[in-house]
Design an enzyme around this catalytic site. Structure first.
Site, PDB file in Angstrom:
ATOM      1  CB  CYS A 255      34.187  14.465 -11.455  1.00 38.73           C
ATOM      2  SG  CYS A 255      32.696  13.528 -11.874  1.00 38.73           S
ATOM      3  CE1 TYR A 256      41.616  13.262  -8.195  1.00 36.84           C
ATOM      4  CE2 TYR A 256      39.547  12.642  -7.154  1.00 36.84           C
ATOM      5  CZ  TYR A 256      40.892  12.410  -7.383  1.00 36.84           C
ATOM      6  OH  TYR A 256      41.505  11.320  -6.812  1.00 36.84           O
TER       7      TYR A 256
END
Length: 391
Positions: free
Chosen positions: A164-165
């Site tokens: 997700c980053y």
């Protein structure tokens, strides 16, 4: 030596990298969150797990999500029953759909971004493709190059399994490429699917239900370049700085492992608390050179990992209720699309700023932050400068 310095200087841009266009895409299959618990337990033949279904329904109700898009169809799940089991040996079936749909969905977003940019795709010099789905050789970067018809000499970079980053990661990479290769234009594509992670419920893996309630499919594409030609290009945001940080005492908080059963994702309950406890450190470091310490004076592009994360960020930093409006809107309409999600938020920010008659692409503010959160725990922090919106 002097000639080497001159050559090096000639390769560098005059100004910072800028985002020149944004495009997004989602699969056609839409799932309403209110109906999803019944669908999920029916398709996974788990309706007898009534207590677990009640827990899942509560997760969905508290998720902040109205609807999600997924490439999985009911026909596919019926044809591949192992995918619907909790730990069915289904990697081949998952791969078969992911290696096709990942570049296809990425292409849809890329076509939109290039159309907005308005320049020929032959002017794309670099490609960064990011995904946690469909690991293959050659990868989705190669497939997109062929589908889109990019120049065969385009310089490609494939970024797999970041989670997700990585929406922040690809912007950091694109910034470095654009600013150190004068005249370059970087196509950035994040394309994420739930094909590797979808699975049936199990009383022994309640944490897996969180991902089933939140994750969705989507792709986002950007064109990034420095020193835009104002006669044919227009900056949307400038990438002022970009950094990455591993949070302390967060080992194992979010993990993903590729197995015969697909990509298994594990989330600890204290993930939101870990993020909120440490979020001020990268913020202070990023904005200290600008003399900014009032977090309500900047616009926010935060990865909407889940409602608890957004709520705790608001509380920790004392943010006004509307500061995370763009993130909450994307979470509501699309769910958590991993790396592509924060780029959807960026698109929502510029669109909403225009619709609301704001003076800049940052809701009328000059400075902003883009945050990506994910496994590690890792935080990507990108400082943005908005541009004026012409009347």
């Amino acid at each position: 030596m002097e000639s080497l310095k001159e050559m090096r200087k000639a390769q560098m841009s005059e100004g910072p990298a800028a985002i020149l266009a944004i495009g997004t895409a989602t699969p056609n299959n839409v799932y309403m969150q209110a109906d999803y618990p019944d669908y999920y337990f029916r398709m996974t033949k788990s309706e007898h797990m009534t207590e677990l279904k009640d827990k899942f329904r509560t997760l969905c109700e508290k998720s902040m999500i109205r609807k999600r898009h997924m490439c999985f169809s009911e026909e596919f799940l019926k044809a591949n029953p192992e995918v619907s089991k909790h730990m069915g040996k289904s990697l081949n079936a998952r791969q078969d759909i992911a290696v096709v749909e990942t570049p296809r969905l990425g292409n849809e977003a890329a076509v939109k971004a290039i159309k907005e940019w308005g320049q020929p795709k032959s002017s794309i010099t670099h490609l960064i493709f990011c995904s946690s789905a469909g690991v293959d050789m050659p990868g989705a970067d190669y497939q997109l190059t062929r589908i889109l018809g990019l120049n065969p000499s385009v310089k490609r970079m494939m970024v797999y399994q970041q989670g997700c980053y990585a929406g922040g990661t690809v912007l950091r990479l694109a910034k470095d490429l654009a600013e150190n290769n004068k005249g370059s234009r970087v196509l950035v594509v994040c394309s994420e699917l739930t094909a590797p992670t979808f699975r049936g419920p199990s009383p022994d893996a309640v944490d897996s239900l969180v991902g089933q309630a939140l994750f969705a499919d989507g792709a986002a594409a950007l064109v990034v370049g420095a020193d835009p030609d104002s006669s044919i290009e227009r900056a949307l945001y400038y990438l002022v700085s970009a950094s990455q940080m591993l949070l302390p005492d967060s080992d194992g908080a979010i993990e993903g492992h590729i197995r015969e059963e697909g990509l298994t994702v594990h989330l600890k309950k204290d993930v939101p608390a870990l993020f909120s406890a440490n979020i001020d450190t990268p913020l202070v470091e990023a904005f200290k050179p600008l003399g900014i310490s009032d977090w309500n004076s900047i616009f926010w592009i935060a990865h909407p990992g889940g409602p608890a994360i957004l709520d705790q960020i608001e509380e920790k930093l004392g943010l006004k209720e509307d500061k995370l409006r763009a993130s909450k809107h994307v979470m509501s309409e699309y769910g958590n699309m991993s790396s592509s999600c924060v780029l959807f938020v960026l698109d929502e920010m510029r669109s909403r700023s225009l619709q609301d008659g704001k003076s800049t692409t940052g809701e009328g503010l000059d400075w902003g932050v883009l945050f990506g959160f994910g496994p590690g725990l890792t935080v990507e922090t990108v400082v943005l400068r908005s541009v004026p919106i012409e009347a």
